[in-house]
Write a protein that holds these residues in place. Structure first.
Motif, PDB file in Angstrom:
ATOM      1  N   LEU A 154      -7.998  -8.678  -2.511  1.00  0.00           N
ATOM      2  CA  LEU A 154      -7.383  -7.349  -2.547  1.00  0.00           C
ATOM      3  C   LEU A 154      -7.627  -6.693  -3.902  1.00  0.00           C
ATOM      4  CD1 LEU A 154      -5.669  -5.255  -1.036  1.00  0.00           C
ATOM      5  CD2 LEU A 154      -3.636  -6.405  -1.946  1.00  0.00           C
ATOM      6  N   GLN A 155      -7.525  -7.475  -4.958  1.00  0.00           N
ATOM      7  CA  GLN A 155      -7.782  -6.940  -6.296  1.00  0.00           C
ATOM      8  C   GLN A 155      -9.233  -6.444  -6.385  1.00  0.00           C
ATOM      9  OE1 GLN A 155      -7.194  -9.735  -9.519  1.00  0.00           O
ATOM     10  NE2 GLN A 155      -6.956  -8.104 -10.991  1.00  0.00           N
ATOM     11  N   GLN A 156     -10.144  -7.207  -5.842  1.00  0.00           N
ATOM     12  CA  GLN A 156     -11.551  -6.804  -5.827  1.00  0.00           C
ATOM     13  C   GLN A 156     -11.718  -5.500  -5.037  1.00  0.00           C
ATOM     14  OE1 GLN A 156     -14.158  -9.754  -4.129  1.00  0.00           O
ATOM     15  NE2 GLN A 156     -15.974  -8.522  -4.432  1.00  0.00           N
ATOM     16  N   GLN A 157     -11.031  -5.402  -3.897  1.00  0.00           N
ATOM     17  CA  GLN A 157     -11.126  -4.183  -3.082  1.00  0.00           C
ATOM     18  C   GLN A 157     -10.549  -2.980  -3.830  1.00  0.00           C
ATOM     19  OE1 GLN A 157     -12.691  -3.832  -0.016  1.00  0.00           O
ATOM     20  NE2 GLN A 157     -12.431  -1.684  -0.540  1.00  0.00           N
ATOM     21  N   PHE A 158      -9.405  -3.146  -4.478  1.00  0.00           N
ATOM     22  CA  PHE A 158      -8.819  -2.048  -5.247  1.00  0.00           C
ATOM     23  C   PHE A 158      -9.763  -1.603  -6.358  1.00  0.00           C
ATOM     24  CE2 PHE A 158      -4.187  -3.386  -4.225  1.00  0.00           C
ATOM     25  CZ  PHE A 158      -4.151  -2.541  -3.128  1.00  0.00           C
ATOM     26  N   ARG A 159     -10.403  -2.554  -7.031  1.00  0.00           N
ATOM     27  CA  ARG A 159     -11.352  -2.187  -8.103  1.00  0.00           C
ATOM     28  C   ARG A 159     -12.529  -1.402  -7.537  1.00  0.00           C
ATOM     29  NH1 ARG A 159     -10.683  -7.762 -11.319  1.00  0.00           N
ATOM     30  NH2 ARG A 159      -8.940  -7.099 -12.622  1.00  0.00           N
ATOM     31  N   ARG A 160     -12.995  -1.799  -6.357  1.00  0.00           N
ATOM     32  CA  ARG A 160     -14.087  -1.051  -5.730  1.00  0.00           C
ATOM     33  C   ARG A 160     -13.631   0.363  -5.388  1.00  0.00           C
ATOM     34  NH1 ARG A 160     -17.856  -2.593  -0.504  1.00  0.00           N
ATOM     35  NH2 ARG A 160     -19.120  -0.700  -0.640  1.00  0.00           N
ATOM     36  N   MET A 161     -12.409   0.492  -4.865  1.00  0.00           N
ATOM     37  CA  MET A 161     -11.877   1.822  -4.562  1.00  0.00           C
ATOM     38  C   MET A 161     -11.857   2.684  -5.822  1.00  0.00           C
ATOM     39  SD  MET A 161      -8.616   0.932  -2.179  1.00  0.00           S
ATOM     40  CE  MET A 161      -8.754   0.193  -0.570  1.00  0.00           C
ATOM     41  N   GLU A 162     -11.439   2.088  -6.929  1.00  0.00           N
ATOM     42  CA  GLU A 162     -11.384   2.812  -8.200  1.00  0.00           C
ATOM     43  C   GLU A 162     -12.792   3.205  -8.649  1.00  0.00           C
ATOM     44  OE1 GLU A 162      -9.164   2.263 -12.441  1.00  0.00           O
ATOM     45  OE2 GLU A 162     -10.178   0.492 -11.648  1.00  0.00           O
ATOM     46  N   GLU A 163     -13.703   2.253  -8.645  1.00  0.00           N
ATOM     47  CA  GLU A 163     -15.073   2.506  -9.096  1.00  0.00           C
ATOM     48  C   GLU A 163     -15.773   3.576  -8.265  1.00  0.00           C
ATOM     49  OE1 GLU A 163     -16.801  -1.399  -8.798  1.00  0.00           O
ATOM     50  OE2 GLU A 163     -15.653  -2.135 -10.535  1.00  0.00           O
ATOM     51  N   ARG A 180      -5.881   7.971  -9.629  1.00  0.00           N
ATOM     52  CA  ARG A 180      -5.392   7.479 -10.926  1.00  0.00           C
ATOM     53  C   ARG A 180      -6.110   6.178 -11.233  1.00  0.00           C
ATOM     54  NH1 ARG A 180       1.118   7.320 -10.927  1.00  0.00           N
ATOM     55  NH2 ARG A 180       0.743   6.919 -13.116  1.00  0.00           N
ATOM     56  N   PRO A 181      -6.209   5.833 -12.506  1.00  0.00           N
ATOM     57  CA  PRO A 181      -6.757   4.513 -12.831  1.00  0.00           C
ATOM     58  C   PRO A 181      -5.885   3.422 -12.202  1.00  0.00           C
ATOM     59  CG  PRO A 181      -6.632   5.883 -14.794  1.00  0.00           C
ATOM     60  CD  PRO A 181      -5.914   6.620 -13.703  1.00  0.00           C
ATOM     61  N   LEU A 182      -6.514   2.396 -11.689  1.00  0.00           N
ATOM     62  CA  LEU A 182      -5.790   1.286 -11.068  1.00  0.00           C
ATOM     63  C   LEU A 182      -4.749   0.714 -12.008  1.00  0.00           C
ATOM     64  CD1 LEU A 182      -5.552  -0.534  -8.569  1.00  0.00           C
ATOM     65  CD2 LEU A 182      -7.332  -1.998  -9.578  1.00  0.00           C
ATOM     66  N   SER A 183      -5.069   0.635 -13.298  1.00  0.00           N
ATOM     67  CA  SER A 183      -4.143   0.067 -14.289  1.00  0.00           C
ATOM     68  C   SER A 183      -2.859   0.872 -14.426  1.00  0.00           C
ATOM     69  CB  SER A 183      -4.828  -0.050 -15.653  1.00  0.00           C
ATOM     70  OG  SER A 183      -5.194   1.243 -16.120  1.00  0.00           O
ATOM     71  N   GLU A 184      -2.864   2.141 -14.012  1.00  0.00           N
ATOM     72  CA  GLU A 184      -1.650   2.963 -14.036  1.00  0.00           C
ATOM     73  C   GLU A 184      -0.816   2.764 -12.776  1.00  0.00           C
ATOM     74  OE1 GLU A 184      -2.525   7.087 -14.658  1.00  0.00           O
ATOM     75  OE2 GLU A 184      -3.544   6.699 -16.563  1.00  0.00           O
ATOM     76  N   MET A 185      -1.419   2.164 -11.758  1.00  0.00           N
ATOM     77  CA  MET A 185      -0.729   2.002 -10.484  1.00  0.00           C
ATOM     78  C   MET A 185      -0.137   0.617 -10.297  1.00  0.00           C
ATOM     79  SD  MET A 185      -3.474   4.148  -8.184  1.00  0.00           S
ATOM     80  CE  MET A 185      -2.981   3.354  -6.688  1.00  0.00           C
ATOM     81  N   THR A 233       0.813  -1.209   0.000  1.00  0.00           N
ATOM     82  CA  THR A 233       0.000   0.000   0.000  1.00  0.00           C
ATOM     83  C   THR A 233       0.850   1.265   0.000  1.00  0.00           C
ATOM     84  OG1 THR A 233      -0.286  -0.148   2.401  1.00  0.00           O
ATOM     85  CG2 THR A 233      -2.040  -1.090   1.029  1.00  0.00           C
ATOM     86  N   GLU A 234       2.045   1.193   0.566  1.00  0.00           N
ATOM     87  CA  GLU A 234       2.943   2.358   0.541  1.00  0.00           C
ATOM     88  C   GLU A 234       3.320   2.721  -0.898  1.00  0.00           C
ATOM     89  OE1 GLU A 234       6.288   4.886   2.356  1.00  0.00           O
ATOM     90  OE2 GLU A 234       4.850   3.677   3.464  1.00  0.00           O
ATOM     91  N   ILE A 235       3.772   1.748  -1.687  1.00  0.00           N
ATOM     92  CA  ILE A 235       4.179   2.069  -3.059  1.00  0.00           C
ATOM     93  C   ILE A 235       2.973   2.491  -3.894  1.00  0.00           C
ATOM     94  CG2 ILE A 235       4.179  -0.359  -3.835  1.00  0.00           C
ATOM     95  CD1 ILE A 235       6.385   2.545  -5.172  1.00  0.00           C
ATOM     96  N   LEU A 236       1.821   1.892  -3.660  1.00  0.00           N
ATOM     97  CA  LEU A 236       0.635   2.294  -4.426  1.00  0.00           C
ATOM     98  C   LEU A 236       0.173   3.701  -4.049  1.00  0.00           C
ATOM     99  CD1 LEU A 236      -1.331  -1.059  -4.620  1.00  0.00           C
ATOM    100  CD2 LEU A 236       0.183  -0.012  -6.324  1.00  0.00           C
ATOM    101  N   GLU A 237       0.299   4.060  -2.785  1.00  0.00           N
ATOM    102  CA  GLU A 237      -0.038   5.419  -2.366  1.00  0.00           C
ATOM    103  C   GLU A 237       0.921   6.425  -3.005  1.00  0.00           C
ATOM    104  OE1 GLU A 237      -2.488   8.181  -0.254  1.00  0.00           O
ATOM    105  OE2 GLU A 237      -2.773   6.125  -0.925  1.00  0.00           O
ATOM    106  N   LEU A 238       2.198   6.089  -3.052  1.00  0.00           N
ATOM    107  CA  LEU A 238       3.172   6.958  -3.722  1.00  0.00           C
ATOM    108  C   LEU A 238       2.841   7.110  -5.201  1.00  0.00           C
ATOM    109  CD1 LEU A 238       6.449   5.684  -2.013  1.00  0.00           C
ATOM    110  CD2 LEU A 238       5.399   7.949  -1.737  1.00  0.00           C
ATOM    111  N   LYS A 239       2.472   6.009  -5.839  1.00  0.00           N
ATOM    112  CA  LYS A 239       2.103   6.075  -7.264  1.00  0.00           C
ATOM    113  C   LYS A 239       0.829   6.885  -7.470  1.00  0.00           C
ATOM    114  CE  LYS A 239       2.936   3.314 -10.364  1.00  0.00           C
ATOM    115  NZ  LYS A 239       3.439   2.510 -11.440  1.00  0.00           N
ATOM    116  N   LYS A 240      -0.140   6.714  -6.585  1.00  0.00           N
ATOM    117  CA  LYS A 240      -1.407   7.452  -6.685  1.00  0.00           C
ATOM    118  C   LYS A 240      -1.152   8.955  -6.722  1.00  0.00           C
ATOM    119  CE  LYS A 240      -4.306   8.267  -3.218  1.00  0.00           C
ATOM    120  NZ  LYS A 240      -5.234   8.030  -2.099  1.00  0.00           N
ATOM    121  N   HIS A 241      -0.186   9.406  -5.935  1.00  0.00           N
ATOM    122  CA  HIS A 241       0.123  10.835  -5.842  1.00  0.00           C
ATOM    123  C   HIS A 241       1.263  11.255  -6.770  1.00  0.00           C
ATOM    124  CE1 HIS A 241      -2.646  11.621  -2.567  1.00  0.00           C
ATOM    125  NE2 HIS A 241      -2.245  10.493  -2.004  1.00  0.00           N
TER     126      HIS A 241
END
Length: 179
Positions: free
Chosen positions: A138-147, A153-158, A111-119
């Protein structure tokens, strides 16, 4: 390429050790360097063994309270004071990140690296190696966060999810070749 791998130091069964060894061998055969938590136990040992036996380089970043289980014979070993410092050092040394199976420590690192990528504070490619469907939830949860608008950012960019080690490494190599 310096590939940071976040994964467990627990001893686990063949469902998880086989892909860890395979990914380590792919790193070594590809002439890449493994940047990892430095442990000589569990999956961390398995992936490091694979890298070393295939001729790759090992850069470990351990933490003081785990230094007794740090891998001897790594090409480089740094001992951080805290887990936060360890994560930062590992990411600073990395060109790419792969998240393999693990517990709360691995989830924290992911989650640290994904948060850095998000910003937009990290640009390196990140692959989540979803061995045996370990991260399906976790993948399902990330998709829900995106939706629902929780990601900037789009999940696919992260992050890219890969089922097999070869697909994970192929994505990293393609991403870095594309610039």
């Amino acid at each position: 390429m310096n590939i940071c791998v976040f994964l467990s130091a627990a001893d686990l069964d063949e469902r998880y050790t086989r892909p860890a060894r395979e990914f380590g061998e792919l790193i070594g055969k590809g002439g890449h360097t493994l940047v990892w938590g430095g442990s000589d136990s569990g999956l961390m040992k398995v992936v490091a063994d694979g890298v070393q036996e295939a001729g790759g380089r090992l850069v470990g970043v351990s933490v003081e309270f785990l230094s007794a289980v740090a891998r001897p014979g790594a090409d480089e070993m740094v001992i951080a004071t805290t887990l936060a410092e360890r994560k930062k050092l590992m990411l600073d040394k990395a060109d790419a990140v792969v998240i393999m199976v693990g517990g709360t420590g691995t989830l924290d690192e992911a989650t640290e690296i994904l948060e850095l990528k998000k910003h937009h504070h990290a640009q390196m490619p990140v692959v989540l190696l979803n061995t045996a469907g370990f991260y399906d939830g976790l993948q399902q949860q990330f998709r829900r966060m995106e939706e629902e608008g929780f990601l900037r950012r789009p999940l696919s960019e992260m992050v890219v999810f890969a089922a097999e080690p070869s697909a994970a490494l192929a994505h990293l190599e393609e991403s870095l070749a594309a610039g």
